[in-house]
Design a protein around this motif. Structure first.
Motif: not given
Lengths: 179, 125
Positions: A135, A132, B108, A139, A35, A39, A76-77, A80-81
């Motif tokens: 991805r 998002t 988000n 993933d 991740i 990015y 993951w969240r 990612t955030n």
């Protein structure tokens, strides 16, 4: 004495918590690194610095994880955030290095797979929510997991992925003049 | 025209789906380095005062809940600000400044009010 017992208990809890956190980091190390790398592509970011930011976020919310989603989904969240937040900050700040000269990591400077990186860069141009979702799908998350992550229905996620994939295909083919 | 002869889209798509772990492992640091980063993150976590909480969408009505959590923990909310990005480049960012601590509320995926409150409580622990 009570205070020292309490101190020992807290110390033991803290050590147990650190051990659990380290184990979590190692369990998900590849996904976390992926991740951060994803990015960082095309940006003047050091991947280790990104990893550091992600780990700070993870550590902060580590105690609040209640298992409502799977551990993998939660990690993951959070990662990612954190990366999206860094990206927003980056948009607000002037770029210090062009895409052409930007490093993608200490050991990752060579484009190991041009097409792969091209796709990654195209994904990076998508609107944030579409990017998002796509991805997450790439993933390995299921429609159901993505729907849970984004408070959407499975049908809406499936349609979004299909449309975004089609859009990416057009962009990819246009860039490669293969239409 | 610089025509590239890259793989067809479906091939690259499948490769991205199947090989992302393999790609990441090419540059993945060893465990000792990762654990050092984890340790540094724990230390920095205690030092940092600015905290970012991502949200699904900017919802101004959620701010009081986070502010209430701060107040309940004995902090004083000294400013309640609302910022928009110029030229619609980015979603609206909501900001609360709490005695030197700044909590940014940004747009988000995947977070709920519960997440915000948990995050706010994490901030003020």
């Amino acid at each position: 004495m009570e205070p020292s017992k309490s101190y020992e208990a807290n110390k033991n809890n803290a050590e147990a918590s650190q051990a659990e956190f380290n184990a979590l980091v190692l369990r998900h190390k590849t996904m976390l690194w992926h991740i951060c790398s994803d990015y960082s592509l095309g940006r003047a970011w050091n991947i280790e610095d990104c990893m550091q930011e992600v780990l700070i976020s993870l550590w902060r919310s580590f105690g609040a994880f209640e298992g409502r989603s799977s551990e993998k989904t939660w990690v993951w969240r959070v990662a990612t955030n954190t990366m999206l937040m860094l990206r927003r900050k980056d948009v607000r700040s002037p770029q210090t290095e062009s895409i052409e000269t930007a490093s993608v990591g200490e050991k990752g400077d060579e484009p190991s797979d041009e097409s792969y990186q091209q796709l990654q860069q195209l994904i990076d141009t998508l609107p944030e929510e579409s990017g998002t979702i796509i991805r997450a799908f790439l993933d390995g998350f299921s429609y159901k997991e993505i729907a849970d992550m984004t408070d959407s229905s499975v049908g809406a996620v499936a349609m979004r992925i299909a449309r975004t994939k089609q859009k990416l295909k057009q962009m990819y083919e246009r860039e490669n003049n293969t239409l | 025209m610089n025509a590239k002869r890259n793989d067809d889209f479906q091939t690259v798509w499948e490769r991205r789906k199947q090989n992302w772990q393999q790609q990441a492992e090419k540059t993945l640091p060893d465990d000792a380095t990762l654990l050092r980063l984890a340790e540094t993150a724990r230390q920095q976590s205690q030092q940092q005062t600015a905290v970012v909480v991502p949200l699904t969408r900017p919802r101004k009505r959620w701010i009081p809940y986070a502010a209430a959590a701060c107040i309940a923990a004995g902090l004083t909310v000294v400013e309640l600000a609302h910022q928009s990005q110029p030229d619609n480049e980015l979603p609206v960012a909501e900001e609360i400044t709490v005695e030197g601590q700044t909590i940014h509320f940004l747009c988000n995926n995947g977070c709920s009010v519960q997440d915000i409150l948990l995050s706010a409580n994490e901030v003020i622990k």
